[in-house]
Design a protein around this motif. Structure first.
Motif, PDB file in Angstrom:
ATOM      1  N   ARG A  75       0.847  -1.199   0.000  1.00 13.65           N
ATOM      2  CA  ARG A  75       0.000   0.000   0.000  1.00 13.65           C
ATOM      3  C   ARG A  75       0.878   1.242   0.000  1.00 13.65           C
ATOM      4  NH1 ARG A  75      -3.361  -2.510   4.790  1.00 13.65           N
ATOM      5  NH2 ARG A  75      -1.316  -2.139   5.656  1.00 13.65           N
ATOM      6  N   THR A  76       0.307   2.350  -0.431  1.00 11.27           N
ATOM      7  CA  THR A  76       1.027   3.622  -0.478  1.00 11.27           C
ATOM      8  C   THR A  76       0.539   4.516   0.651  1.00 11.27           C
ATOM      9  OG1 THR A  76       1.233   3.452  -2.870  1.00 11.27           O
ATOM     10  CG2 THR A  76       1.579   5.628  -1.916  1.00 11.27           C
ATOM     11  N   PRO A  77       1.249   4.525   1.797  1.00 11.84           N
ATOM     12  CA  PRO A  77       0.806   5.369   2.903  1.00 11.84           C
ATOM     13  C   PRO A  77       1.188   6.842   2.764  1.00 11.84           C
ATOM     14  CG  PRO A  77       2.720   4.111   3.558  1.00 11.84           C
ATOM     15  CD  PRO A  77       2.354   3.666   2.168  1.00 11.84           C
ATOM     16  N   TRP A  78       2.147   7.138   1.855  1.00 13.24           N
ATOM     17  CA  TRP A  78       2.585   8.533   1.735  1.00 13.24           C
ATOM     18  C   TRP A  78       3.238   8.773   0.382  1.00 13.24           C
ATOM     19  CZ3 TRP A  78       7.309  11.168   1.288  1.00 13.24           C
ATOM     20  CH2 TRP A  78       7.246  12.537   1.543  1.00 13.24           C
ATOM     21  N   VAL A  79       2.934   9.939  -0.189  1.00 19.77           N
ATOM     22  CA  VAL A  79       3.602  10.434  -1.397  1.00 19.77           C
ATOM     23  C   VAL A  79       3.894  11.903  -1.138  1.00 19.77           C
ATOM     24  CG1 VAL A  79       3.383  10.901  -3.871  1.00 19.77           C
ATOM     25  CG2 VAL A  79       2.314   8.867  -2.908  1.00 19.77           C
ATOM     26  N   GLY A  80       5.131  12.319  -1.421  1.00 26.06           N
ATOM     27  CA  GLY A  80       5.447  13.724  -1.217  1.00 26.06           C
ATOM     28  C   GLY A  80       6.865  14.057  -1.636  1.00 26.06           C
ATOM     29  N   PRO A  81       7.200  15.346  -1.521  1.00 23.66           N
ATOM     30  CA  PRO A  81       8.531  15.805  -1.925  1.00 23.66           C
ATOM     31  C   PRO A  81       9.585  15.457  -0.876  1.00 23.66           C
ATOM     32  CG  PRO A  81       7.249  17.632  -1.076  1.00 23.66           C
ATOM     33  CD  PRO A  81       6.338  16.442  -1.087  1.00 23.66           C
ATOM     34  N   VAL A  82      10.763  15.076  -1.375  1.00 22.41           N
ATOM     35  CA  VAL A  82      11.897  14.762  -0.498  1.00 22.41           C
ATOM     36  C   VAL A  82      13.155  15.347  -1.136  1.00 22.41           C
ATOM     37  CG1 VAL A  82      13.239  12.944   0.618  1.00 22.41           C
ATOM     38  CG2 VAL A  82      10.796  12.590   0.197  1.00 22.41           C
TER      39      VAL A  82
END
Length: 75
Positions: free
Chosen positions: A52-59
């Motif tokens: 599952r994808t619990p988080w997507v964001g800039p890094v």
């Protein structure tokens, strides 16, 4: 100098994102690059142990390292 990443590279977060519940050592996939060709950060999709994808964001690049899979020598 920061490492450069490409789309779909598998990366490891060397620093967690506690406010999002993402621990250090999480595996992610680069899904977008910002400011190419002089990118210093990218969009990372983090997956859990169940896919599952619990988080997507800039890094920022300095918070990532490549995840190298060992090369299989057996057939």
């Amino acid at each position: 100098m920061s490492a450069r990443f490409s789309l779909l590279d598998v990366v490891v977060l060397v620093e967690g994102i506690p406010q999002e519940g993402v621990p250090a050592g999480s595996l992610g996939t680069v899904v977008d690059l910002y400011g190419v060709p002089s990118a210093t950060s990218c969009e990372v999709e983090v997956a859990d142990d169940e896919g599952r994808t619990p988080w997507v964001g800039p890094v920022a690049y300095e918070h990532l390292r490549p995840h190298w899979w060992p090369r299989r020598t057996e057939v």
